[in-house]
Design a protein around this motif. Sequence first.
Motif, PDB file in Angstrom:
ATOM      1  N   GLN A  49       1.481  24.279 -36.988  1.00 25.69           N
ATOM      2  CA  GLN A  49       2.464  24.809 -36.052  1.00 25.69           C
ATOM      3  C   GLN A  49       2.734  26.302 -36.308  1.00 25.69           C
ATOM      4  O   GLN A  49       2.826  27.094 -35.378  1.00 25.69           O
ATOM      5  CB  GLN A  49       3.754  24.008 -36.280  1.00 25.69           C
TER       6      GLN A  49
ATOM      7  N   PRO B 106       2.907  18.985 -32.186  1.00 23.90           N
ATOM      8  CA  PRO B 106       3.136  20.432 -32.261  1.00 23.90           C
ATOM      9  C   PRO B 106       2.020  21.200 -32.977  1.00 23.90           C
ATOM     10  O   PRO B 106       2.080  22.408 -33.094  1.00 23.90           O
ATOM     11  CB  PRO B 106       4.459  20.529 -33.033  1.00 23.90           C
TER      12      PRO B 106
ATOM     13  N   TYR C 107      -0.808  19.874 -29.176  1.00 24.39           N
ATOM     14  CA  TYR C 107      -0.432  21.129 -28.542  1.00 24.39           C
ATOM     15  C   TYR C 107      -0.969  21.183 -27.099  1.00 24.39           C
ATOM     16  O   TYR C 107      -1.556  22.151 -26.661  1.00 24.39           O
ATOM     17  CB  TYR C 107      -0.931  22.319 -29.370  1.00 24.39           C
TER      18      TYR C 107
END
Length: 169
Positions: A7, A163, A151
């Motif tokens: 992330q 994420p 994502y």
Amino acid sequence: MKVLITQEEIKKRVEELAEEIRRKYKGKELVVLILLKGAFVFAADLLRRLEGVEIRCDFIKASSYGTSTESSGNVQLNLLPSLDITGKEVLLVDDILDTGLTLKKVKDWVLEQGAKNCETCVLLDKPERRKVPFKADYTGFEIPNHFVVGYGMDCAERYRHLPYVAILE
Ligand code: IMP
Ligand code: MG
């Protein structure tokens, strides 16, 4: 599942890409076309860092019928933007550049509509997989030939909400 890009790494790289794009288009009009569905998460983060650019955004959807992890090569456009792009500067945003067939088809279509020019921005690029020559103007990360999810990217509609970017094993 193995995390390939964290992330934090994504956040940092998205900021860098946005800065590059912002520098080029600051004070100018830009139509951003987001490729559905995979690019929606990336585009949401990228666009919020493009303050100062006169952005209008819309969506476009291309499908190439095939299995969940392999494109058939027959790319169809099945949702077209309603914005008029004639004479406009266009930026196409996609999640991943793989064979190149999708972005080539979409970019050719954009130019056929009479756009002034068309740049492309992708989060990921798998150069080994190219079937047609294609280079994105802005690339987040080059990755080896693995099927990835997260994502925004999916496998049979799963994992888009993660994420980070992970390799699906
Ligand atoms: P291309 O036409 O082969 O370049 O494929 C581009 C599209 O295939 C992307 O926009 C993705 O939706 C999908 N795709 C390609 N590789 C992957 C992957 O590793 N994970 C998830 N989707 C992928
Ligand atoms: Mg997809």
